[in-house]
Design a protein around this motif. Structure first.
Motif, PDB file in Angstrom:
ATOM      1  N   ASN A   1       0.826  -1.201   0.000  1.00 29.33           N
ATOM      2  CA  ASN A   1       0.000   0.000   0.000  1.00 29.33           C
ATOM      3  C   ASN A   1       0.864   1.257   0.000  1.00 29.33           C
ATOM      4  OD1 ASN A   1      -2.437   1.567   0.281  1.00 29.33           O
ATOM      5  ND2 ASN A   1      -1.833   1.874   2.404  1.00 29.33           N
TER       6      ASN A   1
ATOM      7  N   LEU B   1       2.493   1.738  -3.435  1.00 31.35           N
ATOM      8  CA  LEU B   1       1.535   2.202  -4.446  1.00 31.35           C
ATOM      9  C   LEU B   1       1.142   3.662  -4.218  1.00 31.35           C
ATOM     10  CD1 LEU B   1      -0.730  -0.943  -4.853  1.00 31.35           C
ATOM     11  CD2 LEU B   1       0.961  -0.037  -6.467  1.00 31.35           C
ATOM     12  N   ARG B   2       1.006   4.055  -2.957  1.00 28.44           N
ATOM     13  CA  ARG B   2       0.689   5.457  -2.664  1.00 28.44           C
ATOM     14  C   ARG B   2       1.814   6.360  -3.135  1.00 28.44           C
ATOM     15  NH1 ARG B   2       0.248   6.099   2.936  1.00 28.44           N
ATOM     16  NH2 ARG B   2       0.120   8.294   2.447  1.00 28.44           N
ATOM     17  N   ARG B   3       3.058   5.928  -2.964  1.00 25.58           N
ATOM     18  CA  ARG B   3       4.212   6.705  -3.437  1.00 25.58           C
ATOM     19  C   ARG B   3       4.208   6.782  -4.957  1.00 25.58           C
ATOM     20  NH1 ARG B   3       7.445   9.980  -0.538  1.00 25.58           N
ATOM     21  NH2 ARG B   3       8.797   8.882   0.858  1.00 25.58           N
ATOM     22  N   LEU B   4       3.964   5.633  -5.594  1.00 28.78           N
ATOM     23  CA  LEU B   4       3.970   5.558  -7.037  1.00 28.78           C
ATOM     24  C   LEU B   4       2.878   6.457  -7.646  1.00 28.78           C
ATOM     25  CD1 LEU B   4       5.162   4.104  -9.555  1.00 28.78           C
ATOM     26  CD2 LEU B   4       3.365   2.402  -9.238  1.00 28.78           C
ATOM     27  N   TRP B   5       1.710   6.447  -7.028  1.00 31.73           N
ATOM     28  CA  TRP B   5       0.576   7.231  -7.538  1.00 31.73           C
ATOM     29  C   TRP B   5       0.503   8.630  -6.951  1.00 31.73           C
ATOM     30  CZ3 TRP B   5      -2.921   2.483  -6.457  1.00 31.73           C
ATOM     31  CH2 TRP B   5      -2.720   1.531  -7.458  1.00 31.73           C
ATOM     32  N   LYS B   6       1.508   9.005  -6.139  1.00 29.96           N
ATOM     33  CA  LYS B   6       1.615  10.342  -5.541  1.00 29.96           C
ATOM     34  C   LYS B   6       0.359  10.737  -4.771  1.00 29.96           C
ATOM     35  CE  LYS B   6       4.948  11.668  -8.880  1.00 29.96           C
ATOM     36  NZ  LYS B   6       5.271  12.284 -10.096  1.00 29.96           N
ATOM     37  N   GLN B   7      -0.026   9.872  -3.865  1.00 30.61           N
ATOM     38  CA  GLN B   7      -1.197  10.142  -3.025  1.00 30.61           C
ATOM     39  C   GLN B   7      -0.785  10.504  -1.638  1.00 30.61           C
ATOM     40  OE1 GLN B   7      -3.744   6.743  -3.218  1.00 30.61           O
ATOM     41  NE2 GLN B   7      -4.459   7.272  -5.237  1.00 30.61           N
TER      42      GLN B   7
END
Length: 71
Positions: A62, A65-71
């Motif tokens: 998680n 993915l948050r880092r990858l999607w810049k969330q």
């Protein structure tokens, strides 16, 4: 009883998506490590190390993915 109440209060004030003063940067990282680390440590403390590993892995995926999607 105090630790869960304290962690809930800290999360509500600075960790949740609708917090008035959200934590950012290194503070956010430390908060998430403590919050999700405690969640992953609970099954381990109760004798379920495999479930603890699964939960820790899900938290890591998680976070990535948050880092990858810049969330």
């Amino acid at each position: 009883m105090g630790a869960p109440v304290g962690m809930t209060a800290v999360w509500a004030l600075s960790g949740s998506p609708r917090a008035r003063r959200p934590a950012r940067g290194g503070g956010r990282f430390v908060l998430e490590v403590l919050w999700f680390g405690a969640g992953a440590a609970a099954p381990a403390a109760s004798g379920r190390p495999r479930w603890a590993a699964v939960l820790a892995g899900a938290c890591l995926v998680n976070a990535a993915l948050r880092r990858l999607w810049k969330q």
